[in-house]
Design a protein around this motif. Structure first.
Motif, PDB file in Angstrom:
ATOM      1  N   THR A   2     -72.175  13.821   9.877  1.00 39.37           N
ATOM      2  CA  THR A   2     -71.669  15.097   9.384  1.00 39.37           C
ATOM      3  C   THR A   2     -70.673  15.683  10.374  1.00 39.37           C
ATOM      4  OG1 THR A   2     -73.783  15.518   8.338  1.00 39.37           O
ATOM      5  CG2 THR A   2     -72.337  17.393   8.622  1.00 39.37           C
ATOM      6  N   ARG A   3     -69.555  16.122   9.870  1.00 37.90           N
ATOM      7  CA  ARG A   3     -68.562  16.759  10.725  1.00 37.90           C
ATOM      8  C   ARG A   3     -69.014  18.177  11.044  1.00 37.90           C
ATOM      9  NH1 ARG A   3     -62.545  15.053   8.790  1.00 37.90           N
ATOM     10  NH2 ARG A   3     -62.764  12.874   9.347  1.00 37.90           N
ATOM     11  N   ASN A   4     -68.841  18.569  12.283  1.00 36.84           N
ATOM     12  CA  ASN A   4     -69.169  19.938  12.658  1.00 36.84           C
ATOM     13  C   ASN A   4     -68.045  20.584  13.474  1.00 36.84           C
ATOM     14  OD1 ASN A   4     -69.501  18.659  15.118  1.00 36.84           O
ATOM     15  ND2 ASN A   4     -71.689  18.989  15.247  1.00 36.84           N
ATOM     16  N   LEU A   5     -66.856  20.008  13.419  1.00 40.37           N
ATOM     17  CA  LEU A   5     -65.693  20.569  14.098  1.00 40.37           C
ATOM     18  C   LEU A   5     -64.608  20.904  13.085  1.00 40.37           C
ATOM     19  CD1 LEU A   5     -65.296  18.122  17.127  1.00 40.37           C
ATOM     20  CD2 LEU A   5     -66.360  20.359  17.115  1.00 40.37           C
ATOM     21  N   GLY A   6     -64.112  22.119  13.164  1.00 38.74           N
ATOM     22  CA  GLY A   6     -63.010  22.528  12.301  1.00 38.74           C
ATOM     23  C   GLY A   6     -61.691  21.966  12.815  1.00 38.74           C
ATOM     24  N   SER A   7     -60.639  22.157  12.055  1.00 40.35           N
ATOM     25  CA  SER A   7     -59.346  21.563  12.408  1.00 40.35           C
ATOM     26  C   SER A   7     -58.775  22.148  13.702  1.00 40.35           C
ATOM     27  CB  SER A   7     -58.354  21.718  11.263  1.00 40.35           C
ATOM     28  OG  SER A   7     -58.171  23.075  10.947  1.00 40.35           O
ATOM     29  N   LEU A   8     -58.906  23.443  13.924  1.00 37.38           N
ATOM     30  CA  LEU A   8     -58.414  24.049  15.167  1.00 37.38           C
ATOM     31  C   LEU A   8     -59.210  23.522  16.359  1.00 37.38           C
ATOM     32  CD1 LEU A   8     -56.580  26.039  16.640  1.00 37.38           C
ATOM     33  CD2 LEU A   8     -58.328  27.790  16.239  1.00 37.38           C
ATOM     34  N   ASP A   9     -60.517  23.451  16.221  1.00 37.06           N
ATOM     35  CA  ASP A   9     -61.383  22.941  17.280  1.00 37.06           C
ATOM     36  C   ASP A   9     -61.030  21.487  17.613  1.00 37.06           C
ATOM     37  OD1 ASP A   9     -63.397  22.803  19.144  1.00 37.06           O
ATOM     38  OD2 ASP A   9     -65.033  23.140  17.736  1.00 37.06           O
ATOM     39  N   ARG A  10     -60.816  20.689  16.586  1.00 35.93           N
ATOM     40  CA  ARG A  10     -60.457  19.277  16.793  1.00 35.93           C
ATOM     41  C   ARG A  10     -59.111  19.155  17.505  1.00 35.93           C
ATOM     42  NH1 ARG A  10     -61.109  15.657  11.615  1.00 35.93           N
ATOM     43  NH2 ARG A  10     -60.849  14.092  13.220  1.00 35.93           N
ATOM     44  N   THR A  11     -58.133  19.934  17.078  1.00 34.32           N
ATOM     45  CA  THR A  11     -56.802  19.877  17.677  1.00 34.32           C
ATOM     46  C   THR A  11     -56.850  20.264  19.149  1.00 34.32           C
ATOM     47  OG1 THR A  11     -55.806  20.431  15.553  1.00 34.32           O
ATOM     48  CG2 THR A  11     -54.439  20.743  17.504  1.00 34.32           C
ATOM     49  N   LEU A  12     -57.568  21.344  19.462  1.00 32.78           N
ATOM     50  CA  LEU A  12     -57.678  21.777  20.856  1.00 32.78           C
ATOM     51  C   LEU A  12     -58.396  20.741  21.708  1.00 32.78           C
ATOM     52  CD1 LEU A  12     -58.474  25.572  20.442  1.00 32.78           C
ATOM     53  CD2 LEU A  12     -56.348  24.517  21.207  1.00 32.78           C
ATOM     54  N   ARG A  13     -59.437  20.125  21.175  1.00 32.38           N
ATOM     55  CA  ARG A  13     -60.161  19.099  21.933  1.00 32.38           C
ATOM     56  C   ARG A  13     -59.276  17.886  22.213  1.00 32.38           C
ATOM     57  NH1 ARG A  13     -66.083  19.013  21.645  1.00 32.38           N
ATOM     58  NH2 ARG A  13     -66.750  21.032  20.880  1.00 32.38           N
ATOM     59  N   ILE A  14     -58.489  17.492  21.242  1.00 35.35           N
ATOM     60  CA  ILE A  14     -57.594  16.345  21.440  1.00 35.35           C
ATOM     61  C   ILE A  14     -56.544  16.666  22.500  1.00 35.35           C
ATOM     62  CG2 ILE A  14     -55.816  14.934  20.326  1.00 35.35           C
ATOM     63  CD1 ILE A  14     -57.572  15.105  17.760  1.00 35.35           C
ATOM     64  N   LEU A  15     -55.964  17.860  22.433  1.00 36.92           N
ATOM     65  CA  LEU A  15     -54.957  18.255  23.422  1.00 36.92           C
ATOM     66  C   LEU A  15     -55.555  18.334  24.827  1.00 36.92           C
ATOM     67  CD1 LEU A  15     -52.933  20.971  21.484  1.00 36.92           C
ATOM     68  CD2 LEU A  15     -52.200  18.677  22.131  1.00 36.92           C
ATOM     69  N   VAL A  16     -56.720  18.967  24.957  1.00 30.81           N
ATOM     70  CA  VAL A  16     -57.374  19.081  26.267  1.00 30.81           C
ATOM     71  C   VAL A  16     -57.737  17.697  26.794  1.00 30.81           C
ATOM     72  CG1 VAL A  16     -59.478  19.891  27.422  1.00 30.81           C
ATOM     73  CG2 VAL A  16     -58.204  21.426  25.947  1.00 30.81           C
ATOM     74  N   GLY A  17     -58.223  16.831  25.926  1.00 28.43           N
ATOM     75  CA  GLY A  17     -58.567  15.476  26.330  1.00 28.43           C
ATOM     76  C   GLY A  17     -57.363  14.718  26.849  1.00 28.43           C
ATOM     77  N   LEU A  18     -56.238  14.843  26.171  1.00 31.73           N
ATOM     78  CA  LEU A  18     -55.022  14.161  26.617  1.00 31.73           C
ATOM     79  C   LEU A  18     -54.510  14.715  27.948  1.00 31.73           C
ATOM     80  CD1 LEU A  18     -53.149  13.750  23.222  1.00 31.73           C
ATOM     81  CD2 LEU A  18     -54.277  11.968  24.576  1.00 31.73           C
ATOM     82  N   VAL A  19     -54.597  16.028  28.110  1.00 37.14           N
ATOM     83  CA  VAL A  19     -54.166  16.637  29.378  1.00 37.14           C
ATOM     84  C   VAL A  19     -55.051  16.153  30.519  1.00 37.14           C
ATOM     85  CG1 VAL A  19     -54.042  18.817  30.641  1.00 37.14           C
ATOM     86  CG2 VAL A  19     -53.089  18.664  28.344  1.00 37.14           C
ATOM     87  N   LEU A  20     -56.366  16.137  30.300  1.00 39.18           N
ATOM     88  CA  LEU A  20     -57.272  15.669  31.346  1.00 39.18           C
ATOM     89  C   LEU A  20     -57.051  14.190  31.655  1.00 39.18           C
ATOM     90  CD1 LEU A  20     -60.574  17.520  30.405  1.00 39.18           C
ATOM     91  CD2 LEU A  20     -59.124  17.920  32.394  1.00 39.18           C
ATOM     92  N   LEU A  21     -56.815  13.382  30.638  1.00 40.31           N
ATOM     93  CA  LEU A  21     -56.543  11.969  30.875  1.00 40.31           C
ATOM     94  C   LEU A  21     -55.243  11.760  31.648  1.00 40.31           C
ATOM     95  CD1 LEU A  21     -57.638  10.226  27.573  1.00 40.31           C
ATOM     96  CD2 LEU A  21     -58.587   9.890  29.849  1.00 40.31           C
ATOM     97  N   SER A  22     -54.294  12.665  31.502  1.00 41.53           N
ATOM     98  CA  SER A  22     -53.035  12.531  32.241  1.00 41.53           C
ATOM     99  C   SER A  22     -53.258  12.685  33.743  1.00 41.53           C
ATOM    100  CB  SER A  22     -52.014  13.551  31.746  1.00 41.53           C
ATOM    101  OG  SER A  22     -52.377  14.857  32.143  1.00 41.53           O
TER     102      SER A  22
END
Length: 67
Positions: A2-22
């Motif tokens: 079951t999905r429990n993340l909305g689109s804004l939450d998902r977008t922010l998590r992806i961006l933060v994840g990419l920044v941290l990986l950088s």
């Protein structure tokens, strides 16, 4: 699953994840490996499910959009 993340939450998590990986490419020495922490928000954002949200019964996903 079951999905429990909305689109804004998902977008922010992806961006933060990419920044941290950088950090793997920006920092020097042993501190650069802290960038691997970015895998957690990146993967949860891509999958759309956060295990901690499930444990605490929280969801940022609208009721009509759950799958």
């Amino acid at each position: 699953m079951t999905r429990n993340l909305g689109s804004l939450d998902r977008t922010l998590r992806i961006l933060v994840g990419l920044v941290l990986l950088s950090l793997l490419f920006v920092l020097d020495g042993g501190a650069r490996w802290f960038g691997l922490v970015g895998l957690v928000p990146l993967l949860t954002g891509l999958v759309g499910n956060c295990p901690l949200y499930s444990v605490f019964g929280f969801s940022s996903c609208p009721l009509s959009g759950r799958k």
